[in-house]
Motif scaffolding. Structure first.
Motif, PDB file in Angstrom:
ATOM      1  N   ARG A   1       0.830  -1.199   0.000  1.00  9.40           N
ATOM      2  CA  ARG A   1       0.000   0.000   0.000  1.00  9.40           C
ATOM      3  C   ARG A   1       0.870   1.257   0.000  1.00  9.40           C
ATOM      4  O   ARG A   1       2.004   1.260   0.477  1.00  9.40           O
ATOM      5  CB  ARG A   1      -0.955   0.005   1.199  1.00  9.40           C
ATOM      6  N   ASP A   2       0.292   2.301  -0.536  1.00 11.39           N
ATOM      7  CA  ASP A   2       0.939   3.616  -0.588  1.00 11.39           C
ATOM      8  C   ASP A   2      -0.107   4.610  -0.104  1.00 11.39           C
ATOM      9  O   ASP A   2      -1.158   4.776  -0.739  1.00 11.39           O
ATOM     10  CB  ASP A   2       1.383   3.917  -2.021  1.00 11.39           C
ATOM     11  N   THR A   3       0.168   5.246   1.034  1.00  7.33           N
ATOM     12  CA  THR A   3      -0.803   6.137   1.687  1.00  7.33           C
ATOM     13  C   THR A   3      -2.186   5.491   1.760  1.00  7.33           C
ATOM     14  O   THR A   3      -3.208   6.122   1.488  1.00  7.33           O
ATOM     15  CB  THR A   3      -0.878   7.506   0.978  1.00  7.33           C
ATOM     16  N   GLY A   4      -2.206   4.208   2.106  1.00 13.97           N
ATOM     17  CA  GLY A   4      -3.446   3.474   2.299  1.00 13.97           C
ATOM     18  C   GLY A   4      -4.032   2.841   1.063  1.00 13.97           C
ATOM     19  O   GLY A   4      -4.942   2.016   1.161  1.00 13.97           O
ATOM     20  N   GLN A   5      -3.547   3.191  -0.107  1.00 11.09           N
ATOM     21  CA  GLN A   5      -4.088   2.668  -1.361  1.00 11.09           C
ATOM     22  C   GLN A   5      -3.322   1.421  -1.790  1.00 11.09           C
ATOM     23  O   GLN A   5      -2.090   1.362  -1.716  1.00 11.09           O
ATOM     24  CB  GLN A   5      -3.978   3.723  -2.466  1.00 11.09           C
ATOM     25  N   LEU A   6      -4.040   0.423  -2.269  1.00  9.63           N
ATOM     26  CA  LEU A   6      -3.434  -0.805  -2.760  1.00  9.63           C
ATOM     27  C   LEU A   6      -2.771  -0.525  -4.110  1.00  9.63           C
ATOM     28  O   LEU A   6      -3.444  -0.180  -5.083  1.00  9.63           O
ATOM     29  CB  LEU A   6      -4.501  -1.887  -2.908  1.00  9.63           C
ATOM     30  N   ILE A   7      -1.435  -0.666  -4.156  1.00  7.73           N
ATOM     31  CA  ILE A   7      -0.723  -0.309  -5.391  1.00  7.73           C
ATOM     32  C   ILE A   7       0.178  -1.440  -5.894  1.00  7.73           C
ATOM     33  O   ILE A   7       0.875  -1.276  -6.900  1.00  7.73           O
ATOM     34  CB  ILE A   7       0.095   0.982  -5.227  1.00  7.73           C
ATOM     35  N   GLY A   8       0.165  -2.588  -5.230  1.00 13.15           N
ATOM     36  CA  GLY A   8       0.988  -3.694  -5.692  1.00 13.15           C
ATOM     37  C   GLY A   8       0.847  -4.896  -4.799  1.00 13.15           C
ATOM     38  O   GLY A   8       0.144  -4.877  -3.779  1.00 13.15           O
ATOM     39  N   LEU A   9       1.530  -5.985  -5.178  1.00 17.54           N
ATOM     40  CA  LEU A   9       1.472  -7.239  -4.446  1.00 17.54           C
ATOM     41  C   LEU A   9       2.858  -7.865  -4.419  1.00 17.54           C
ATOM     42  O   LEU A   9       3.557  -7.899  -5.438  1.00 17.54           O
ATOM     43  CB  LEU A   9       0.497  -8.219  -5.122  1.00 17.54           C
ATOM     44  N   LYS A  10       3.234  -8.372  -3.273  1.00 21.12           N
ATOM     45  CA  LYS A  10       4.495  -9.085  -3.113  1.00 21.12           C
ATOM     46  C   LYS A  10       4.225 -10.568  -3.151  1.00 21.12           C
ATOM     47  O   LYS A  10       3.347 -11.069  -2.462  1.00 21.12           O
ATOM     48  CB  LYS A  10       5.143  -8.693  -1.777  1.00 21.12           C
ATOM     49  N   GLY A  11       4.983 -11.289  -3.965  1.00 20.03           N
ATOM     50  CA  GLY A  11       4.768 -12.719  -4.118  1.00 20.03           C
ATOM     51  C   GLY A  11       5.182 -13.513  -2.896  1.00 20.03           C
ATOM     52  O   GLY A  11       6.212 -13.242  -2.268  1.00 20.03           O
ATOM     53  N   LEU A  12       4.379 -14.507  -2.553  1.00 17.83           N
ATOM     54  CA  LEU A  12       4.658 -15.402  -1.438  1.00 17.83           C
ATOM     55  C   LEU A  12       4.603 -16.844  -1.945  1.00 17.83           C
ATOM     56  O   LEU A  12       4.054 -17.125  -3.008  1.00 17.83           O
ATOM     57  CB  LEU A  12       3.619 -15.226  -0.329  1.00 17.83           C
ATOM     58  N   GLY A  13       5.153 -17.763  -1.171  1.00 21.14           N
ATOM     59  CA  GLY A  13       5.048 -19.176  -1.530  1.00 21.14           C
ATOM     60  C   GLY A  13       5.621 -19.455  -2.903  1.00 21.14           C
ATOM     61  O   GLY A  13       6.781 -19.136  -3.187  1.00 21.14           O
ATOM     62  N   ALA A  14       4.811 -20.031  -3.787  1.00 24.55           N
ATOM     63  CA  ALA A  14       5.261 -20.350  -5.142  1.00 24.55           C
ATOM     64  C   ALA A  14       5.618 -19.112  -5.938  1.00 24.55           C
ATOM     65  O   ALA A  14       6.331 -19.204  -6.947  1.00 24.55           O
ATOM     66  CB  ALA A  14       4.180 -21.151  -5.869  1.00 24.55           C
ATOM     67  N   HIS A  15       5.131 -17.936  -5.522  1.00 22.23           N
ATOM     68  CA  HIS A  15       5.408 -16.681  -6.232  1.00 22.23           C
ATOM     69  C   HIS A  15       6.516 -15.871  -5.566  1.00 22.23           C
ATOM     70  O   HIS A  15       6.752 -14.719  -5.948  1.00 22.23           O
ATOM     71  CB  HIS A  15       4.136 -15.840  -6.320  1.00 22.23           C
ATOM     72  N   ALA A  16       7.192 -16.446  -4.571  1.00 22.55           N
ATOM     73  CA  ALA A  16       8.236 -15.713  -3.845  1.00 22.55           C
ATOM     74  C   ALA A  16       9.315 -15.233  -4.810  1.00 22.55           C
ATOM     75  O   ALA A  16       9.742 -15.960  -5.706  1.00 22.55           O
ATOM     76  CB  ALA A  16       8.848 -16.603  -2.775  1.00 22.55           C
ATOM     77  N   GLY A  17       9.733 -13.990  -4.608  1.00 25.42           N
ATOM     78  CA  GLY A  17      10.716 -13.379  -5.491  1.00 25.42           C
ATOM     79  C   GLY A  17      10.102 -12.576  -6.610  1.00 25.42           C
ATOM     80  O   GLY A  17      10.793 -11.816  -7.292  1.00 25.42           O
ATOM     81  N   GLY A  18       8.788 -12.733  -6.826  1.00 26.18           N
ATOM     82  CA  GLY A  18       8.082 -11.974  -7.846  1.00 26.18           C
ATOM     83  C   GLY A  18       7.177 -10.933  -7.224  1.00 26.18           C
ATOM     84  O   GLY A  18       7.001 -10.871  -6.001  1.00 26.18           O
ATOM     85  N   SER A  19       6.604 -10.102  -8.055  1.00 24.46           N
ATOM     86  CA  SER A  19       5.669  -9.095  -7.567  1.00 24.46           C
ATOM     87  C   SER A  19       4.776  -8.644  -8.714  1.00 24.46           C
ATOM     88  O   SER A  19       5.076  -8.864  -9.885  1.00 24.46           O
ATOM     89  CB  SER A  19       6.408  -7.881  -6.983  1.00 24.46           C
ATOM     90  N   ILE A  20       3.675  -8.022  -8.348  1.00 23.59           N
ATOM     91  CA  ILE A  20       2.787  -7.357  -9.302  1.00 23.59           C
ATOM     92  C   ILE A  20       2.764  -5.887  -8.923  1.00 23.59           C
ATOM     93  O   ILE A  20       2.593  -5.531  -7.753  1.00 23.59           O
ATOM     94  CB  ILE A  20       1.370  -7.947  -9.264  1.00 23.59           C
ATOM     95  N   SER A  21       2.972  -5.027  -9.906  1.00 22.00           N
ATOM     96  CA  SER A  21       2.992  -3.598  -9.637  1.00 22.00           C
ATOM     97  C   SER A  21       2.249  -2.855 -10.732  1.00 22.00           C
ATOM     98  O   SER A  21       1.814  -3.445 -11.721  1.00 22.00           O
ATOM     99  CB  SER A  21       4.437  -3.089  -9.518  1.00 22.00           C
ATOM    100  N   LEU A  22       2.097  -1.549 -10.536  1.00 25.55           N
ATOM    101  CA  LEU A  22       1.351  -0.715 -11.465  1.00 25.55           C
ATOM    102  C   LEU A  22       2.257   0.358 -12.053  1.00 25.55           C
ATOM    103  O   LEU A  22       2.984   1.030 -11.329  1.00 25.55           O
ATOM    104  CB  LEU A  22       0.180  -0.027 -10.760  1.00 25.55           C
ATOM    105  N   GLU A  23       2.172   0.517 -13.355  1.00 25.47           N
ATOM    106  CA  GLU A  23       2.755   1.677 -13.997  1.00 25.47           C
ATOM    107  C   GLU A  23       1.787   2.868 -13.829  1.00 25.47           C
ATOM    108  O   GLU A  23       0.658   2.703 -13.352  1.00 25.47           O
ATOM    109  CB  GLU A  23       3.019   1.377 -15.472  1.00 25.47           C
ATOM    110  N   PRO A  24       2.189   4.070 -14.194  1.00 23.58           N
ATOM    111  CA  PRO A  24       1.403   5.251 -13.837  1.00 23.58           C
ATOM    112  C   PRO A  24      -0.044   5.249 -14.302  1.00 23.58           C
ATOM    113  O   PRO A  24      -0.920   5.790 -13.611  1.00 23.58           O
ATOM    114  CB  PRO A  24       2.200   6.390 -14.475  1.00 23.58           C
ATOM    115  N   ALA A  25      -0.365   4.674 -15.471  1.00 26.02           N
ATOM    116  CA  ALA A  25      -1.738   4.670 -15.957  1.00 26.02           C
ATOM    117  C   ALA A  25      -2.437   3.344 -15.699  1.00 26.02           C
ATOM    118  O   ALA A  25      -3.461   3.056 -16.305  1.00 26.02           O
ATOM    119  CB  ALA A  25      -1.776   4.990 -17.451  1.00 26.02           C
ATOM    120  N   GLY A  26      -1.875   2.549 -14.799  1.00 27.10           N
ATOM    121  CA  GLY A  26      -2.489   1.271 -14.479  1.00 27.10           C
ATOM    122  C   GLY A  26      -2.012   0.124 -15.342  1.00 27.10           C
ATOM    123  O   GLY A  26      -2.588  -0.970 -15.280  1.00 27.10           O
ATOM    124  N   GLN A  27      -0.973   0.359 -16.165  1.00 27.89           N
ATOM    125  CA  GLN A  27      -0.386  -0.762 -16.887  1.00 27.89           C
ATOM    126  C   GLN A  27      -0.006  -1.814 -15.846  1.00 27.89           C
ATOM    127  O   GLN A  27       0.706  -1.537 -14.888  1.00 27.89           O
ATOM    128  CB  GLN A  27       0.836  -0.327 -17.682  1.00 27.89           C
TER     129      GLN A  27
END
Length: 464
Positions: free
Chosen positions: A81-107
């Motif tokens: 989260r960034d100032t309370g807003q959900l802006i990404g995800l950190k991978g756990l378990g089988a997804h450890a080491g990866g992440s999901i994030s957002l570019e400025p327009a939601g890419q």
């Protein structure tokens, strides 16, 4: 761009300390990995309340809900989260080491985990697409990896609530004409690769930076702007020619003999700053000097001492075509189809991860002066593989690259379950280097043919 990470609060004492900080990335060959990151544009599927093919907002019924859908699997993803807003995800378990994030327009960006083989890379991308589809479909969304948004104007693109993007949005128009286009209307695919030593890093950097414009031509996938062809094959690459040239492109010092971690640190210290993170907030110091801050002379940062975590943040604001962190990031390609994105990783792994292939690629690069590669970078957004090169065309150089990469992958000898080695991931490139259309040229043929000049047809056909 990456999600916020854990901060190293070690105070910075010297430039030499920063060079040593980068040198920690040196790894033995058996620990070398492949990290593939890709971005894709969201669009509204037909039949929704919003206009068909339009980019989705953060909320409602948009990107925030999509992130939230992934986050319901608490064994796989941890919210960021960034100032309370959900802006990404950190991978756990089988997804450890990866992440999901957002570019400025939601890419929507997948930053893949460090993997041992290209077979795993392909599986990761396909698994991500398979996981994305049902969540997106419930929201009436689809996703297409293209280098530049084919229909929307800047004003039609949404803006994500990520603090660093607000700072960049203010600053970028001050230092280039295309910065907001880069933020809002481009998508890339990059591969992150390791190095064994300072000398290995410098050699891989020179080879990959010189040949990055060839990758731009091979993987060009953005021939449209605001609903029509614009005379370019990679609009994304053209955008980067005037985004913020103090931190972008192919800096001449990177090509110098003797270049290493220390010289890179000296260069990056003079890249203007964007922000400093303190107490879960960002301080806007865009245009400031990290070097001046280290000397205690940067206005706005009185009382704050720079740390290694601050330096790591600063490294993410250098946008060169190949970027140095504790690994190398190849950044010259448009996002594209899954086979083409895996092929991009395969090309660089084949060139850089085998000693004989790297030596051959180094010899290939040294056939021409560095200035020729910088000139090629300016030509390929429009001319692509048809551009002139050493008495022939860029396609000729691409063919030699692919041949060297194929030898490098054969030498790695890593087999999939069907007994094929990693060379199979180069297969999408073979017809292109032999004269077939690249992705951009394929879409232009569709536009002039079956699409009857309706660019919106690209969304369904390019969707993953």
């Amino acid at each position: 761009m990456s999600n916020p990470g854990d901060q190293d609060d070690t105070p910075i004492a010297s430039v030499e300390q920063l060079a040593s900080h980068l040198a920690v990335g040196c790894k033995p060959r058996e620990d070398w990995r492949i990290g593939t990151e890709h971005e894709k544009f969201g669009f509204r599927e037909p039949g929704q309340a919003q206009p068909s093919w339009s980019p989705p907002p953060y909320q409602p019924d948009g990107i925030a809900d999509l992130l939230g859908a992934f986050a319901t699997d608490t064994s796989s993803w941890e919210p960021i989260r960034d100032t309370g807003q959900l802006i990404g995800l950190k991978g756990l378990g089988a997804h450890a080491g990866g992440s999901i994030s957002l570019e400025p327009a939601g890419q929507f960006e997948l930053s893949g985990a460090p993997l041992a083989s290209l077979h795993e890379t392909e599986a990761e991308l396909r698994d991500h697409a398979a996981a994305l589809r049902p969540h997106a479909s419930r929201l009436g969304l689809g996703f297409a990896p293209l280098g530049f948004h084919p229909t929307a104007t800047r004003e039609q693109m949404p803006f994500m609530p990520k603090s660093r993007y607000a700072i960049m949005r203010r600053y970028m128009p001050l230092v280039g004409t295309r910065g907001l286009d880069m933020m809002l209307r481009t998508c890339t695919v990059q591969v992150n690769l390791d190095y064994a030593s300072e000398a290995d890093m410098a050699r891989k950097l020179r080879v990959s930076l010189a040949l990055q414009p060839v990758a731009t031509a091979l993987f060009a996938n953005s021939p449209f702007k605001e609903g029509r062809p614009n005379g370019l094959l990679s609009t994304r690459a053209e955008v980067w020619t005037d985004t913020d040239n103090a931190r972008s492109g192919m800096p001449r010092p990177f090509f110098d003999e003797g270049f290493g971690f220390g010289r890179y640190v000296e260069w990056v210290l003079d890249v203007p700053m964007y922000f400093v993170s303190r107490d879960n907030r960002l301080i806007d110091v865009a245009g400031g000097s990290f070097r001046a801050w280290m000397a205690g002379r940067q206005p706005g940062l009185e009382g704050f001492r720079p740390t290694l975590g601050d330096f790591d943040d600063h490294l993410t604001t250098a946008f060169t075509d190949v970027r140095i962190k504790r690994f190398l990031e190849m950044r010259g390609a448009d996002a594209g189809s899954i086979p083409m994105m895996v092929a991009q990783s395969a090309l660089w792994v084949g060139l850089l991860y085998d000693d004989a292939a790297l030596a051959a690629a180094d010899a290939l690069v040294r056939e021409q002066p560095w200035e020729a590669y910088i000139a090629m970078r300016a030509q390929v957004p429009a001319q692509g593989l048809h551009g002139p090169w050493a008495g022939g065309t860029v396609r000729d150089l691409a063919a030699r690259m692919v041949a060297i990469a194929s030898d490098g992958l054969a030498s790695r000898g890593i087999m999939d379950a069907g007994g094929q080695d990693e060379r199979r991931h180069l297969s999408p490139l073979l017809p292109i280097v032999q004269g077939a259309p690249n992705q951009a040229e394929h879409w232009l043929e569709r536009y002039r043919g079956d699409w009857a000049a309706d660019v919106t047809r690209i969304f369904a056909e390019a969707a993953i």
